[in-house]
Motif scaffolding. Structure first.
Motif, PDB file in Angstrom:
ATOM      1  N   MET A   1       9.179   0.040 -22.993  1.00  0.00           N
ATOM      2  CA  MET A   1       8.178   0.346 -22.015  1.00  0.00           C
ATOM      3  C   MET A   1       7.238   1.432 -22.525  1.00  0.00           C
ATOM      4  SD  MET A   1       8.632   1.227 -18.023  1.00  0.00           S
ATOM      5  CE  MET A   1       8.976   2.930 -18.094  1.00  0.00           C
ATOM      6  N   TRP A   2       7.778   2.355 -23.284  1.00  0.00           N
ATOM      7  CA  TRP A   2       6.946   3.441 -23.808  1.00  0.00           C
ATOM      8  C   TRP A   2       5.863   2.902 -24.726  1.00  0.00           C
ATOM      9  CZ3 TRP A   2      10.600   7.972 -25.566  1.00  0.00           C
ATOM     10  CH2 TRP A   2      11.256   8.497 -24.453  1.00  0.00           C
ATOM     11  N   ALA A   3       6.178   1.862 -25.475  1.00  0.00           N
ATOM     12  CA  ALA A   3       5.243   1.341 -26.470  1.00  0.00           C
ATOM     13  C   ALA A   3       3.974   0.779 -25.837  1.00  0.00           C
ATOM     14  CB  ALA A   3       5.919   0.253 -27.301  1.00  0.00           C
ATOM     15  N   LYS A   4       4.026   0.416 -24.556  1.00  0.00           N
ATOM     16  CA  LYS A   4       2.863  -0.130 -23.870  1.00  0.00           C
ATOM     17  C   LYS A   4       1.866   0.945 -23.459  1.00  0.00           C
ATOM     18  CE  LYS A   4       5.125  -4.113 -21.755  1.00  0.00           C
ATOM     19  NZ  LYS A   4       5.446  -4.751 -20.481  1.00  0.00           N
ATOM     20  N   ARG A   5       2.275   2.184 -23.499  1.00  0.00           N
ATOM     21  CA  ARG A   5       1.434   3.261 -22.975  1.00  0.00           C
ATOM     22  C   ARG A   5       0.723   4.011 -24.097  1.00  0.00           C
ATOM     23  NH1 ARG A   5       2.665   4.422 -17.484  1.00  0.00           N
ATOM     24  NH2 ARG A   5       1.476   6.305 -17.870  1.00  0.00           N
ATOM     25  N   LYS A   6      -0.573   4.244 -23.898  1.00  0.00           N
ATOM     26  CA  LYS A   6      -1.379   4.946 -24.887  1.00  0.00           C
ATOM     27  C   LYS A   6      -0.946   6.405 -25.037  1.00  0.00           C
ATOM     28  CE  LYS A   6      -6.014   3.269 -25.181  1.00  0.00           C
ATOM     29  NZ  LYS A   6      -7.373   3.403 -24.648  1.00  0.00           N
ATOM     30  N   ASP A   7      -0.619   7.036 -23.897  1.00  0.00           N
ATOM     31  CA  ASP A   7      -0.287   8.456 -23.947  1.00  0.00           C
ATOM     32  C   ASP A   7       0.983   8.725 -24.737  1.00  0.00           C
ATOM     33  OD1 ASP A   7       0.880   7.078 -21.842  1.00  0.00           O
ATOM     34  OD2 ASP A   7       0.830   8.743 -20.439  1.00  0.00           O
ATOM     35  N   CYS A   8       1.869   7.750 -24.833  1.00  0.00           N
ATOM     36  CA  CYS A   8       3.078   7.913 -25.643  1.00  0.00           C
ATOM     37  C   CYS A   8       2.702   8.041 -27.117  1.00  0.00           C
ATOM     38  CB  CYS A   8       4.011   6.733 -25.424  1.00  0.00           C
ATOM     39  SG  CYS A   8       5.513   6.790 -26.416  1.00  0.00           S
ATOM     40  N   LYS A   9       1.816   7.168 -27.563  1.00  0.00           N
ATOM     41  CA  LYS A   9       1.372   7.215 -28.962  1.00  0.00           C
ATOM     42  C   LYS A   9       0.701   8.555 -29.264  1.00  0.00           C
ATOM     43  CE  LYS A   9      -1.422   4.807 -32.339  1.00  0.00           C
ATOM     44  NZ  LYS A   9      -2.358   3.721 -32.621  1.00  0.00           N
ATOM     45  N   GLU A  10      -0.089   9.043 -28.319  1.00  0.00           N
ATOM     46  CA  GLU A  10      -0.779  10.318 -28.509  1.00  0.00           C
ATOM     47  C   GLU A  10       0.214  11.474 -28.623  1.00  0.00           C
ATOM     48  OE1 GLU A  10      -3.357  10.441 -25.139  1.00  0.00           O
ATOM     49  OE2 GLU A  10      -4.665   8.858 -25.917  1.00  0.00           O
ATOM     50  N   ILE A  11       1.274  11.447 -27.843  1.00  0.00           N
ATOM     51  CA  ILE A  11       2.299  12.501 -27.900  1.00  0.00           C
ATOM     52  C   ILE A  11       3.000  12.478 -29.249  1.00  0.00           C
ATOM     53  CG2 ILE A  11       4.543  13.186 -26.965  1.00  0.00           C
ATOM     54  CD1 ILE A  11       3.415  12.417 -24.207  1.00  0.00           C
ATOM     55  N   ILE A  12       3.316  11.292 -29.729  1.00  0.00           N
ATOM     56  CA  ILE A  12       3.993  11.171 -31.028  1.00  0.00           C
ATOM     57  C   ILE A  12       3.089  11.681 -32.148  1.00  0.00           C
ATOM     58  CG2 ILE A  12       4.908   9.523 -32.705  1.00  0.00           C
ATOM     59  CD1 ILE A  12       5.817   7.827 -30.271  1.00  0.00           C
ATOM     60  N   GLU A  13       1.830  11.270 -32.123  1.00  0.00           N
ATOM     61  CA  GLU A  13       0.898  11.718 -33.157  1.00  0.00           C
ATOM     62  C   GLU A  13       0.717  13.228 -33.124  1.00  0.00           C
ATOM     63  OE1 GLU A  13      -2.638   9.455 -32.455  1.00  0.00           O
ATOM     64  OE2 GLU A  13      -1.885   7.709 -33.530  1.00  0.00           O
ATOM     65  N   ALA A  14       0.599  13.804 -31.928  1.00  0.00           N
ATOM     66  CA  ALA A  14       0.424  15.255 -31.801  1.00  0.00           C
ATOM     67  C   ALA A  14       1.649  16.000 -32.317  1.00  0.00           C
ATOM     68  CB  ALA A  14       0.156  15.632 -30.351  1.00  0.00           C
ATOM     69  N   ALA A  15       2.838  15.495 -32.033  1.00  0.00           N
ATOM     70  CA  ALA A  15       4.060  16.152 -32.486  1.00  0.00           C
ATOM     71  C   ALA A  15       4.159  16.126 -34.011  1.00  0.00           C
ATOM     72  CB  ALA A  15       5.284  15.490 -31.863  1.00  0.00           C
ATOM     73  N   TRP A  16       3.773  15.021 -34.632  1.00  0.00           N
ATOM     74  CA  TRP A  16       3.868  14.921 -36.083  1.00  0.00           C
ATOM     75  C   TRP A  16       2.764  15.706 -36.778  1.00  0.00           C
ATOM     76  CZ3 TRP A  16       7.787  13.575 -39.015  1.00  0.00           C
ATOM     77  CH2 TRP A  16       8.818  12.850 -38.426  1.00  0.00           C
ATOM     78  N   GLN A  17       1.585  15.777 -36.167  1.00  0.00           N
ATOM     79  CA  GLN A  17       0.498  16.532 -36.780  1.00  0.00           C
ATOM     80  C   GLN A  17       0.727  18.035 -36.678  1.00  0.00           C
ATOM     81  OE1 GLN A  17      -3.034  15.039 -34.898  1.00  0.00           O
ATOM     82  NE2 GLN A  17      -3.000  13.133 -36.074  1.00  0.00           N
ATOM     83  N   ALA A  18       1.502  18.446 -35.695  1.00  0.00           N
ATOM     84  CA  ALA A  18       1.788  19.877 -35.531  1.00  0.00           C
ATOM     85  C   ALA A  18       2.897  20.329 -36.476  1.00  0.00           C
ATOM     86  CB  ALA A  18       2.189  20.167 -34.094  1.00  0.00           C
ATOM     87  N   GLY A  19       3.482  19.396 -37.212  1.00  0.00           N
ATOM     88  CA  GLY A  19       4.574  19.721 -38.121  1.00  0.00           C
ATOM     89  C   GLY A  19       4.141  20.633 -39.247  1.00  0.00           C
ATOM     90  N   ASN A  20       5.035  21.543 -39.599  1.00  0.00           N
ATOM     91  CA  ASN A  20       4.735  22.500 -40.661  1.00  0.00           C
ATOM     92  C   ASN A  20       4.690  21.831 -42.018  1.00  0.00           C
ATOM     93  OD1 ASN A  20       4.750  24.418 -38.683  1.00  0.00           O
ATOM     94  ND2 ASN A  20       6.868  25.026 -39.049  1.00  0.00           N
TER      95      ASN A  20
END
Length: 136
Positions: A1-20
């Motif tokens: 169900m998460w895969a259908k939502r745009k905001d889920c993808k945005e959260i994943i991308e933000a978490a990985w881009q914030a990585g040190n």
């Protein structure tokens, strides 16, 4: 169900881009941990409140319909109906996933019964050969 939502993808991308540092194992583990905690918080806020959101949107829709005597609020009513339908689709997907989890955990307790039904139906529907009007 998460895969259908745009905001889920945005959260994943933000978490990985914030990585040190995604080069070291510690950096990757840190990013995974951050991503998991962000997704859990998002799930609690967005997915966990679907029934409440449906109820709120239906109440707002009923209020708008009652106030819309001249038809000027048609666009807002259509938008609310679309939102409600999307929430209902998400809720249906959620329940479908819950039922799969339950079925995998509990299994099918009536396997013998259903197998017997299928076997009887196959025997009943089997054509043994052509017959004429005299039964031969």
């Amino acid at each position: 169900m998460w895969a259908k939502r745009k905001d889920c993808k945005e959260i994943i991308e933000a978490a990985w881009q914030a990585g040190n540092s995604l080069i070291t194992l510690e950096g990757i583990a840190s990013s995974l941990s951050r991503c998991a905690s962000d997704l859990m918080a998002w799930n609690k806020d967005v997915i966990g409140n679907i029934p409440k959101k449906i109820q709120e949107k239906r109440k707002a829709l009923n209020t708008l319909i009652a106030q819309d005597h001249d038809g000027s609020r048609g666009a807002k009513i259509d938008e609310l109906r679309k939102d409600i339908n999307e929430l209902l689709d998400s809720e249906e997907t959620l329940w479908h996933q819950h039922s799969k989890i339950h079925w995998y955990r509990e299994g099918d307790r009536n396997t013998k019964f259903f197998h017997a039904r299928a076997s009887d139906r196959r025997k009943k529907n089997t054509i043994l050969g052509p017959w004429n009007d005299e039964g031969c």
